[in-house]
Design a protein around this motif. Structure first.
Motif, PDB file in Angstrom:
ATOM      1  N   LYS A  35       0.606  -0.893  -0.094  1.00 30.66           N
ATOM      2  CA  LYS A  35       0.122   0.162  -0.043  1.00 30.66           C
ATOM      3  C   LYS A  35       1.111   1.597  -0.041  1.00 30.66           C
ATOM      4  CE  LYS A  35      -1.457   1.018   4.924  1.00 30.66           C
ATOM      5  NZ  LYS A  35      -0.081   2.515   4.959  1.00 30.66           N
ATOM      6  N   ASN A  36       2.310   1.207   0.674  1.00 30.26           N
ATOM      7  CA  ASN A  36       2.937   2.710   0.626  1.00 30.26           C
ATOM      8  C   ASN A  36       3.776   2.245  -0.972  1.00 30.26           C
ATOM      9  OD1 ASN A  36       2.164   2.764   3.424  1.00 30.26           O
ATOM     10  ND2 ASN A  36       3.315   1.554   4.052  1.00 30.26           N
ATOM     11  N   ALA A  37       3.853   1.411  -1.570  1.00 34.43           N
ATOM     12  CA  ALA A  37       5.060   0.785  -2.718  1.00 34.43           C
ATOM     13  C   ALA A  37       5.989   1.202  -1.738  1.00 34.43           C
ATOM     14  CB  ALA A  37       4.628   2.171  -3.694  1.00 34.43           C
ATOM     15  N   SER A  38       6.371   0.406  -1.424  1.00 30.28           N
ATOM     16  CA  SER A  38       7.630   0.111  -0.823  1.00 30.28           C
ATOM     17  C   SER A  38       8.344  -1.074  -1.168  1.00 30.28           C
ATOM     18  CB  SER A  38       7.831  -0.234   0.620  1.00 30.28           C
ATOM     19  OG  SER A  38       8.643  -1.037   1.440  1.00 30.28           O
ATOM     20  N   ALA A  39       9.897  -0.452  -1.621  1.00 36.36           N
ATOM     21  CA  ALA A  39      10.500  -1.453  -2.107  1.00 36.36           C
ATOM     22  C   ALA A  39      12.003  -2.809  -1.063  1.00 36.36           C
ATOM     23  CB  ALA A  39      11.328  -1.368  -2.868  1.00 36.36           C
ATOM     24  N   MET A  40      11.122  -2.497  -0.010  1.00 34.58           N
ATOM     25  CA  MET A  40      11.845  -2.867   1.573  1.00 34.58           C
ATOM     26  C   MET A  40      12.010  -4.389   1.065  1.00 34.58           C
ATOM     27  SD  MET A  40      13.118  -1.149   3.185  1.00 34.58           S
ATOM     28  CE  MET A  40      12.947  -1.830   5.516  1.00 34.58           C
TER      29      MET A  40
ATOM     30  N   HIS B 121      -1.615  -4.694  15.507  1.00 37.91           N
ATOM     31  CA  HIS B 121      -0.431  -4.067  14.629  1.00 37.91           C
ATOM     32  C   HIS B 121       1.099  -4.030  15.150  1.00 37.91           C
ATOM     33  CE1 HIS B 121       1.483  -3.336  10.152  1.00 37.91           C
ATOM     34  NE2 HIS B 121       2.028  -2.314  11.033  1.00 37.91           N
ATOM     35  N   GLY B 122       0.920  -2.615  16.048  1.00 37.08           N
ATOM     36  CA  GLY B 122       1.823  -2.263  16.099  1.00 37.08           C
ATOM     37  C   GLY B 122       3.483  -3.319  17.154  1.00 37.08           C
ATOM     38  N   VAL B 123       2.198  -3.966  18.452  1.00 38.78           N
ATOM     39  CA  VAL B 123       3.617  -4.341  18.751  1.00 38.78           C
ATOM     40  C   VAL B 123       4.386  -4.911  17.996  1.00 38.78           C
ATOM     41  CG1 VAL B 123       4.173  -5.954  20.253  1.00 38.78           C
ATOM     42  CG2 VAL B 123       2.795  -4.304  20.592  1.00 38.78           C
ATOM     43  N   GLN B 124       4.027  -6.136  16.841  1.00 36.86           N
ATOM     44  CA  GLN B 124       4.669  -6.839  16.275  1.00 36.86           C
ATOM     45  C   GLN B 124       5.654  -6.243  15.760  1.00 36.86           C
ATOM     46  OE1 GLN B 124       4.272  -8.055  12.863  1.00 36.86           O
ATOM     47  NE2 GLN B 124       2.594  -6.521  13.116  1.00 36.86           N
ATOM     48  N   SER B 125       5.383  -4.848  14.559  1.00 36.84           N
ATOM     49  CA  SER B 125       5.624  -4.268  13.735  1.00 36.84           C
ATOM     50  C   SER B 125       6.876  -3.462  14.521  1.00 36.84           C
ATOM     51  CB  SER B 125       4.605  -3.108  13.333  1.00 36.84           C
ATOM     52  OG  SER B 125       5.610  -1.643  12.570  1.00 36.84           O
TER      53      SER B 125
ATOM     54  N   SER C 101       8.051   3.784   2.323  1.00 36.02           N
ATOM     55  CA  SER C 101       8.540   3.276   3.989  1.00 36.02           C
ATOM     56  C   SER C 101       7.819   2.073   4.314  1.00 36.02           C
ATOM     57  CB  SER C 101       8.570   4.097   5.141  1.00 36.02           C
ATOM     58  OG  SER C 101       9.509   5.247   5.541  1.00 36.02           O
ATOM     59  N   CYS C 102       8.594   1.086   4.664  1.00 35.28           N
ATOM     60  CA  CYS C 102       8.014  -0.395   5.309  1.00 35.28           C
ATOM     61  C   CYS C 102       6.728  -0.165   6.116  1.00 35.28           C
ATOM     62  CB  CYS C 102       8.756  -1.330   5.404  1.00 35.28           C
ATOM     63  SG  CYS C 102       8.383  -2.790   5.506  1.00 35.28           S
ATOM     64  N   THR C 103       5.616  -0.368   6.184  1.00 35.15           N
ATOM     65  CA  THR C 103       5.233  -0.343   7.610  1.00 35.15           C
ATOM     66  C   THR C 103       4.395  -1.569   8.284  1.00 35.15           C
ATOM     67  OG1 THR C 103       2.442  -0.024   6.446  1.00 35.15           O
ATOM     68  CG2 THR C 103       4.123   2.265   7.272  1.00 35.15           C
ATOM     69  N   ASN C 104       5.172  -2.882   7.437  1.00 40.61           N
ATOM     70  CA  ASN C 104       5.318  -3.922   8.516  1.00 40.61           C
ATOM     71  C   ASN C 104       4.012  -4.785   7.908  1.00 40.61           C
ATOM     72  OD1 ASN C 104       8.074  -4.077   9.121  1.00 40.61           O
ATOM     73  ND2 ASN C 104       6.591  -2.957  10.937  1.00 40.61           N
ATOM     74  N   THR C 105       2.737  -4.090   7.000  1.00 38.46           N
ATOM     75  CA  THR C 105       2.088  -4.587   6.525  1.00 38.46           C
ATOM     76  C   THR C 105       1.967  -6.342   5.653  1.00 38.46           C
ATOM     77  OG1 THR C 105       1.516  -4.640   4.108  1.00 38.46           O
ATOM     78  CG2 THR C 105       0.837  -2.805   6.267  1.00 38.46           C
ATOM     79  N   TYR C 106       3.116  -6.847   5.191  1.00 35.84           N
ATOM     80  CA  TYR C 106       3.212  -8.115   4.731  1.00 35.84           C
ATOM     81  C   TYR C 106       3.095  -8.598   3.372  1.00 35.84           C
ATOM     82  CZ  TYR C 106       5.714  -7.929   9.687  1.00 35.84           C
ATOM     83  OH  TYR C 106       6.298  -7.697  10.328  1.00 35.84           O
TER      84      TYR C 106
ATOM     85  N   TRP D  75      -6.887  -5.747   7.532  1.00 34.00           N
ATOM     86  CA  TRP D  75      -7.053  -4.250   7.435  1.00 34.00           C
ATOM     87  C   TRP D  75      -6.706  -3.278   8.416  1.00 34.00           C
ATOM     88  CZ3 TRP D  75      -9.539  -1.572  10.595  1.00 34.00           C
ATOM     89  CH2 TRP D  75      -9.997  -2.307  12.243  1.00 34.00           C
ATOM     90  N   TYR D  76      -6.366  -4.017   9.730  1.00 34.71           N
ATOM     91  CA  TYR D  76      -6.136  -3.005  10.672  1.00 34.71           C
ATOM     92  C   TYR D  76      -5.099  -2.448  10.533  1.00 34.71           C
ATOM     93  CZ  TYR D  76      -4.794  -7.471  13.051  1.00 34.71           C
ATOM     94  OH  TYR D  76      -4.499  -9.229  13.560  1.00 34.71           O
ATOM     95  N   SER D  77      -3.666  -3.394  10.108  1.00 32.32           N
ATOM     96  CA  SER D  77      -2.274  -3.010   9.735  1.00 32.32           C
ATOM     97  C   SER D  77      -2.733  -1.508   8.334  1.00 32.32           C
ATOM     98  CB  SER D  77      -1.686  -4.484   8.861  1.00 32.32           C
ATOM     99  OG  SER D  77      -1.258  -5.141  10.002  1.00 32.32           O
TER     100      SER D  77
END
Ligand code: HEM
Ligand code: SF4
Ligand code: FES
Lengths: 252, 238
Positions: free
Chosen positions: A175-180, B181-185, A218-223, B104-106
Motif C-alpha cells: 500500500k506504500n509502494a515500498s521496495a523493502m 499491528h503495532g507491537v509486532q511491527s 516506507s515499510c509499515t510491515n503489512t506483509y 485491515w488494521y495493519s
C-alpha cells in the motif's frame, strides 16, 4: 483437471506513455483453453487486435518460465494474479472460469512509471543494485567451492534470498509502494555470506539512500509483499535489513 | 552516515515510530497498573493516594514531560509517514487485494491512531486538565494531614452517563487494534524478529493487545455500575 474452454471479458489498462492519462478498455476473448498460460491468452487477444487493425496491448515478458521477473501486471488486484508463489507467465487459465471478467492493470508506483499499457520501467531497481548490491572481487580462476566454510543455515537463507528475481511485485502489492522486500533480499543474500562482509556497511547505507531517492514508500510491515512475492521471499529478510541498517549507523 | 540521516531516511522514520511506540506501551502498563486500584475494595482512597503519588513524585513529573514529547513525536511522525506513503502511488488501482494479502488494521494505523488521538484529547479534558488546573473536590483520610484531589469522584461523575462509558470502550477497541499491528511491527522495525523469535513476539503482542485494552475498558464499566472485585487479601501495592 478436465480441460475446458471459456469466454472472458477483459478490462485492460491502456496508456500511450508515461505522460498521458490512462483508461480501461473492455475486450471480449472467446474460446480460451484452460491449458493456456495467462500471457498466451493475451497473445490471442493481441493477434485479434492486430488483425482488426487495432493497437496491440503492450506488456513485458521474456523467459515465460518464471525466472526473469519481467511479466509485471496486476490481475484482479493481485500482482501476478491469484496463485501464490507464481509469476504471470506461470499462471494458467484454469485459474479462471467461463464468463469471468478480469481486470488487468500495470504495477502502479511513482517509482515505476508506465512505459505503455501494462509495461512499466523498473530501472529504479537497477539503480538500487548499482548503489551497493554487489561485492568487489578480482576476477580470475574460480576458487574451490569448499575453500570458504559457510554455516549451513546461513547458506540456506542466503540461497532463499537470492531467489528474488527483481520482478517488483512486492512494490506493486504494498500500500506504500515500498521496495523493502526487494532490497532486503538483495542485502541479505550478501550479508549472510563471508564474501559480503567487507562492504556490508556501505552496501546497506547506499542501497537505502538510493531506495529513498527513487520515491518508494516506507515499510509499515503489512506483509502484503510476502503474500504476493512469486519467489516467496520472507519478511524476515526485512528484519535483517533493519538490523544491518542500524548497525551501519551505530557503528560509525 | 550520521544520526540525522538515521532519522530522516525511510527506515529511520520507522525506528522513531517503533521507539516512541514502545515508550507509549510502557506508559500504558504503568497507567493500567495504577488505575487498577478502582477494581478493588476501598477504591476511592487507594486510587486517590496512587494518583497523588503519580502527581507529586518529581521523577514521574519529569517522565510526564517525556511522555508528552513521545506522544507528539509519534503523532507527527505517524502522519508524515502516512502522507509520504500515500503519495508514493499517485495513480490508484481499480481493484485492490484488500484483506486477501494483509490485515485491515495493519493498513489502517493512521485511522486507528486518529481515533486514539480524538479519544486522548477528550480523556485529557476529563481528568488531566482538572487535576493540573483545578476543578477537583478535595478529601482527607483519617489522621493523614495530606489533602488529596478526589480524582475518584471525578471518575464517578464522568462515567455516570452511559454514553461516556461507551465512548471509552470504543477508544479501547481502537487501541487494541492499533497494538495488534503495532507491537509486532515495532519488533520487526527494530530487527528483533527472526525465524525463532517471531512466533513468540507475535503471541506476546497479541496477548498484550487484548488484555491491556480490556482491563482499561472494564474501568469505566466498574465505576459506572459501582462494582468492586473482592479477592480477599489480594490488592495492589498502593
Ligand atoms: C497510547 C497510545 C499509542 C500507542 C501505545 C501506540 C503504539 C504504536 C506502536 C507500538 C506502533 C508500531 C511502530 C512500528 O510500526 O514500528 C505504532 C505505530 C503507529 N502509530 Fe501509534 N500508538 C499510540 C497512539 C497513536 C496516535 C495517537 C497516533 C495518531 C496519529 C498513532 C499513529 C501511528 C501510526 C501512523 C503508526 C505507524 C503504523 C505503521 O508503521 O504501520 N499512534 N503505534
Ligand atoms: S522480493 Fe519477491 S516480489 Fe519483490 S522483486 Fe524479489 S521476487 Fe519480486
Ligand atoms: S516472463 Fe520471465 S518470469 Fe514471467
Amino acid at each position: 483437471m478436465q480441460h475446458y474452454t471459456m469466454n472472458l471479458k477483459l478490462k485492460v489498462w491502456r496508456q500511450q506513455n508515461s505522460k498521458s492519462e490512462g483508461r480501461f478498455e473492455v475486450y471480449d476473448v472467446n474460446d480460451i483453453s484452460s491449458e493456456m498460460s495467462f500471457l498466451e491468452m493475451i497473445d490471442v487477444l493481441n493477434e485479434k487486435l492486430i488483425k482488426d487493425g487495432g493497437d496491440s496491448i503492450a506488456f513485458d515478458h521474456d523467459c515465460r518460465e518464471g525466472v526473469c521477473g519481467m511479466c509485471s501486471m496486476v490481475i484482479d488486484g493481485r500482482p501476478h494474479g491469484p496463485w501464490q508463489g507464481t509469476t504471470t507467465c506461470q499462471l494458467h487459465m484454469r485459474a479462471f472460469k467461463d464468463g469471468d471478467t478480469i481486470t488487468i492493470e500495470p504495477f502502479r508506483a511513482n517509482a515505476f512509471p508506465v512505459v505503455k499499457d501494462l509495461m512499466v520501467n523498473r530501472g529504479a531497481f537497477d539503480r538500487i543494485i548499482q548503489a551497493g548490491g554487489y561485492i568487489s572481487v578480482n576476477t580470475g580462476n574460480a576458487v574451490d567451492g569448499n575453500a570458504i566454510l559457510i554455516d549451513k543455515q546461513n547458506a540456506d537463507d542466503a540461497f532463499a534470498a537470492a531467489a528474488c528475481i527483481g520482478c517488483g511485485a512486492c512494490v506493486a502489492a504494498c500500500k506504500n509502494a515500498s521496495a523493502m522486500l526487494f532490497v532486503s533480499a538483495k542485502v541479505s543474500h550478501l550479508a549472510l555470506l563471508p564474501q559480503g562482509q567487507p562492504e556490508s556497511k556501505q552496501r546497506v547505507a547506499g542501497m537505502i539512500a538510493q531506495m529513498d531517492k527513487e520515491g518508494f514508500g516506507s515499510c509499515t510491515n503489512t506483509y502484503a509483499c510476502e503474500a504476493e512475492c512469486p519467489k516467496e521471499i520472507s519478511v524476515m529478510n526485512i528484519a535483517r535489513l533493519n538490523r544491518e541498517y542500524l548497525q551501519s549507523n551505530l557503528g560509525s | 552516515m550520521n544520526w540525522s540521516q538515521l532519522f530522516s531516511s525511510s527506515i529511520g522514520k520507522k525506528i522513531v515510530m517503533a521507539l516512541t511506540g514502545i515508550f507509549l506501551i510502557i506508559f500504558l502498563v504503568v497507567h493500567c497498573y495504577v488505575n487498577a486500584n478502582v477494581f478493588f475494595p476501598n477504591a476511592q482512597e487507594n486510587f486517590n493516594r496512587a494518583a497523588h503519588f503519580m502527581g507529586t513524585n518529581l521523577l514521574i513529573r519529569v517522565t510526564e514531560i517525556g511522555l508528552f514529547a513521545g506522544f507528539i513525536l509519534h503523532i507527527i511522525q505517524g502522519y508524515k509517514l502516512e502522507l509520504q506513503n500515500r503519495s508514493s502511488r499517485k495513480s490508484r488501482y481499480a481493484v485492490n487485494a484488500g484483506n486477501k494479502t494483509s490485515k485491515w488494521y495493519s493498513r489502517s494505523m493512521a485511522l486507528l491512531g486518529t481515533l486514539i488521538l480524538l479519544f486522548l484529547i477528550m480523556h485529557l479534558v476529563h481528568f488531566w486538565v482538572p487535576s493540573r488546573f483545578g476543578g477537583l473536590t478535595e478529601v482527607q483520610y483519617g489522621n493523614d494531614p495530606i489533602v488529596f484531589h478526589n480524582l475518584y469522584a471525578q471518575m464517578q461523575d464522568t462515567f455516570a452517563p452511559m454514553w461516556v462509558v461507551v465512548v471509552y470502550i470504543l477508544g479501547c477497541i481502537s487501541l487494541s487494534w492499533h497494538l495488534l499491528h503495532g507491537v509486532q511491527s515495532a519488533a520487526q522495525t527494530l530487527g528483533w524478529t527472526n525465524k525463532k523469535y517471531t512466533s513468540i513476539i507475535k503471541s506476546i503482542g497479541f496477548g498484550f493487545s487484548i488484555i491491556v485494552p480490556l482491563i482499561f475498558a472494564l474501568m469505566p464499566i466498574f465505576i459506572h455500575f459501582g462494582w468492586e472485585l473482592n479477592l480477599g487479601s489480594l490488592t495492589l501495592l498502593f
